[in-house]
Design a protein around this motif. Structure first.
Motif, short mmCIF file in Angstrom:
data_model
loop_
_atom_site.label_atom_id
_atom_site.label_comp_id
_atom_site.label_asym_id
_atom_site.label_seq_id
_atom_site.Cartn_x
_atom_site.Cartn_y
_atom_site.Cartn_z
N MET A 107 -15.45 -54.01 111.40
CA MET A 107 -16.11 -54.58 112.59
C MET A 107 -17.30 -53.70 112.95
O MET A 107 -17.16 -52.71 113.68
N PRO A 108 -18.49 -54.02 112.39
CA PRO A 108 -19.68 -53.23 112.73
C PRO A 108 -20.02 -53.37 114.21
O PRO A 108 -19.65 -54.35 114.86
N GLY A 109 -20.74 -52.39 114.74
CA GLY A 109 -21.13 -52.44 116.14
C GLY A 109 -22.10 -53.58 116.42
O GLY A 109 -23.01 -53.85 115.64
N LYS A 110 -21.89 -54.25 117.55
CA LYS A 110 -22.78 -55.34 117.97
C LYS A 110 -24.04 -54.77 118.63
O LYS A 110 -23.97 -53.82 119.40
N TYR A 128 -31.77 -57.56 110.18
CA TYR A 128 -30.37 -57.43 110.63
C TYR A 128 -29.47 -58.38 109.83
O TYR A 128 -28.37 -58.01 109.40
N LYS A 129 -29.95 -59.60 109.65
CA LYS A 129 -29.16 -60.60 108.92
C LYS A 129 -28.95 -60.18 107.47
O LYS A 129 -27.85 -60.32 106.92
N LYS A 130 -30.01 -59.64 106.84
CA LYS A 130 -29.91 -59.20 105.45
C LYS A 130 -28.84 -58.15 105.24
O LYS A 130 -28.14 -58.14 104.23
N ILE A 131 -28.74 -57.23 106.19
CA ILE A 131 -27.82 -56.10 106.00
C ILE A 131 -26.50 -56.29 106.73
O ILE A 131 -25.62 -55.44 106.65
N GLY A 132 -26.35 -57.42 107.42
CA GLY A 132 -25.05 -57.76 107.98
C GLY A 132 -24.71 -57.12 109.32
O GLY A 132 -23.54 -56.92 109.63
N VAL A 133 -25.73 -56.82 110.12
CA VAL A 133 -25.49 -56.26 111.45
C VAL A 133 -25.41 -57.40 112.47
O VAL A 133 -26.35 -58.18 112.59
#
Length: 290
Positions: A107-110, A128-133
């Motif tokens: 669960m990465p930080g929002k 952000y979308k590319k790296i999954g954040v």
């Protein structure tokens, strides 16, 4: 040469170091026309006499763009390598040195990304979308951020807050230590202060604040974990993304070495700095795929 809004230009007095787009034309008190300039890849708004401008041809624009993309890809690759190592390390511990085969999840930080520039916001959201954040992106004028931040924090409840947009230091307005000599540093500081009223603890809400040439010391004193710009240099439009991605993917039990964060950025320690901070990634199990 006649310049128009939308033209791509550079400034002779600055050795044509930054590519700008003309976004407006204003009249000075002396009746002269000046161009309002928007940095193409750096978070900078400036003004200039037309006599100082040089038109940048399309082939030069393409060459600069390719060079910038190469630097961006290098930073992205560093981030991916870091995240891969973190995942392998966490898998090792989560499975008790690979003795168990439980499936776990991350669960990465929002992130709540507040940006004074809509075009830069879109660029950041794409990365952000590319790296999954996981991220919520809000376009908000710098002057309105401080009044909006508490409501936004209540609504989105992020782990990481980004406060950015445009800034610039003007020596005509005061010394380098004078907050009033900066275009938007004062507004960034006020926004950080209001955010800290809601969440005082530095590790419960990690804050990045600033843009090009921002007053770094004031932002850190206000409560930012990371900020720009220690040497009052320009920062890249995507630098905030690289900082918060590192924080988002670092486990909350680990402290982040400041240099480990800065090395993934395009501007590094001249444009960015911060304080020791905990990561915000959490790991859980079991994970069952549908």
């Amino acid at each position: 040469m006649q310049f128009q809004i939308g033209d791509m230009v550079a400034r002779k007095s600055y050795q044509m170091d930054v590519l700008f787009r003309i976004i407006g034309i204003e009249q000075t008190s002396k009746g002269n026309s000046i161009a309002i300039l928007h940095g193409d890849e750096v978070r900078l708004i400036a003004d200039s006499d037309f006599s100082d401008l040089v038109a940048v041809k399309k082939d030069e624009q393409m060459m600069r763009k390719k060079k910038d993309e190469s630097r961006m890809n290098e930073s992205l690759e560093l981030l991916r390598q870091d995240y891969k190592l973190l995942r392998e390390k966490q898998e090792y511990y989560a499975t008790s040195q690979y003795q168990h085969q439980e499936h776990y999840f991350h669960m990465p930080g929002k992130v709540l990304h507040l940006d004074g520039d809509e075009a830069y916001l879109k660029k950041c959201l794409n990365v952000y979308k590319k790296i999954g954040v996981p991220v919520y992106g809000i376009h908000c004028h710098e002057k309105k951020m401080s009044a909006s931040i508490e409501e936004l924090l209540d609504k989105y409840r992020p782990d990481i807050l980004v406060i950015t947009g445009h800034d610039a230091y003007s020596k005509q307005k005061g010394s380098i230590d004078d907050l009033n000599a900066y275009r938007h540093s004062k507004h960034f500081v006020e926004t950080v202060q209001n955010a800290r009223k809601k969440t005082p603890h530095l590790d419960q809400l990690v804050i990045f604040a600033g843009a090009c040439q921002s007053h770094f010391e004031s932002l850190i004193r206000a409560g930012a974990n990371f900020a720009s710009s220690p040497s009052r240099v320009n920062i890249h439009a995507l630098d905030p993304v690289y900082i918060v991605a590192k924080i988002s993917f670092t486990p909350f039990m680990e402290r982040i070495n400041v240099w480990e964060v800065l090395r993934n950025t395009l501007t590094r320690e001249k444009g960015l700095g911060g304080i020791e901070t905990r990561g915000v990634l959490r790991i859980g199990m079991p994970y069952k795929s549908n």
